[in-house]
Design a protein around this motif. Structure first.
Motif, PDB file in Angstrom:
ATOM      1  N   VAL A  38      84.244-109.346  78.353  1.00 32.37           N
ATOM      2  CA  VAL A  38      85.584-109.422  77.762  1.00 32.37           C
ATOM      3  C   VAL A  38      85.849-108.091  77.067  1.00 32.37           C
ATOM      4  CG1 VAL A  38      87.082-110.667  76.159  1.00 32.37           C
ATOM      5  CG2 VAL A  38      85.225-111.886  77.333  1.00 32.37           C
ATOM      6  N   ARG A  39      86.921-107.424  77.454  1.00 30.47           N
ATOM      7  CA  ARG A  39      87.262-106.121  76.869  1.00 30.47           C
ATOM      8  C   ARG A  39      88.631-106.177  76.200  1.00 30.47           C
ATOM      9  NH1 ARG A  39      85.996-101.146  76.311  1.00 30.47           N
ATOM     10  NH2 ARG A  39      87.481 -99.450  76.458  1.00 30.47           N
ATOM     11  N   ASN A  40      88.681-105.651  74.978  1.00 32.15           N
ATOM     12  CA  ASN A  40      89.925-105.543  74.226  1.00 32.15           C
ATOM     13  C   ASN A  40      90.568-104.206  74.578  1.00 32.15           C
ATOM     14  OD1 ASN A  40      91.969-105.159  72.383  1.00 32.15           O
ATOM     15  ND2 ASN A  40      90.754-105.632  70.581  1.00 32.15           N
ATOM     16  N   ASN A  41      91.691-104.254  75.269  1.00 34.90           N
ATOM     17  CA  ASN A  41      92.386-103.041  75.702  1.00 34.90           C
ATOM     18  C   ASN A  41      93.477-102.598  74.732  1.00 34.90           C
ATOM     19  OD1 ASN A  41      90.917-102.917  78.171  1.00 34.90           O
ATOM     20  ND2 ASN A  41      92.197-104.557  78.949  1.00 34.90           N
ATOM     21  N   THR A  42      93.585-103.267  73.603  1.00 27.58           N
ATOM     22  CA  THR A  42      94.634-102.917  72.643  1.00 27.58           C
ATOM     23  C   THR A  42      94.126-101.858  71.667  1.00 27.58           C
ATOM     24  OG1 THR A  42      94.041-104.534  70.927  1.00 27.58           O
ATOM     25  CG2 THR A  42      95.450-105.314  72.745  1.00 27.58           C
ATOM     26  N   GLY A  43      95.007-101.383  70.830  1.00 28.95           N
ATOM     27  CA  GLY A  43      94.667-100.390  69.823  1.00 28.95           C
ATOM     28  C   GLY A  43      94.305-101.015  68.486  1.00 28.95           C
ATOM     29  N   ARG A  44      94.086-102.331  68.489  1.00 27.85           N
ATOM     30  CA  ARG A  44      93.730-103.014  67.232  1.00 27.85           C
ATOM     31  C   ARG A  44      92.780-104.166  67.517  1.00 27.85           C
ATOM     32  NH1 ARG A  44      96.700-107.278  68.241  1.00 27.85           N
ATOM     33  NH2 ARG A  44      98.880-107.284  68.704  1.00 27.85           N
TER      34      ARG A  44
END
Length: 163
Positions: free
Chosen positions: A64-70
């Motif tokens: 699971v990868r968080n692609n957001t800037g926060r």
């Protein structure tokens, strides 16, 4: 089999850039085999096995990868246990979240040990008892990541056995 799944998540507190997926999930299924090397039994995994047979053990790991800037808070990730398999155990060393299980196809989840009510006959009378659900009865697994920092990824997974 490797499947790339893009998840459109509705996240509270701010708009996301159009066209950018906030989370990316990459599921990898591998066949687990024990092989003997120099007299030692060693575990070997084969990604994307061409075929599997009853009794084979499979490892399912989702990245699971968080692609957001926060950072994203309370991220739920759900994987069904394939119908032709039986849940065995969590994958060692990759579960970094609160784990919950389902026995009703993912309608409800709870942490282990799960309990169920059964009716048994004792001394000629029907009696209802609470008994622990066996992991082999699990039909889905859900992890809840308390926080996933911007740009980071985690691995979650479990093992199943082919029926």
């Amino acid at each position: 089999m490797t499947r790339r799944i893009l998840v459109l998540a509705l996240l509270s507190g701010g708009a996301l850039a159009q066209g950018a997926e906030p989370l990316t999930l990459n599921l990898v299924m591998s066949l687990v085999r024990n092989v003997t090397v120099d007299g030692k039994v060693t575990e070997q995994t084969v990604e994307n096995p061409g075929s599997v047979f009853p009794g084979d053990v499979l490892r399912q790991v989702v990245t699971v990868r968080n692609n957001t800037g926060r950072a994203i808070q309370n991220v739920p990730v759900r994987l069904p246990v394939p119908r032709s398999t039986t849940y065995l155990a969590a994958e060692q060393g990759v579960n970094v979240a609160r784990t919950e299980y389902s026995v009703d196809g993912g309608k409800t989840f709870a942490p282990a040990p799960l309990m169920k009510t059964v009716t048994v006959t004792e001394n000629g009378k029907s009696v209802r008892r609470q008994v622990e659900v066996k992991p082999s009865e699990y039909t889905a697994v859900r992890w809840v990541l308390s926080a996933l920092p911007a740009g980071h990824s985690v691995k979650l997974g479990y093992r199943v056995q082919v029926r």
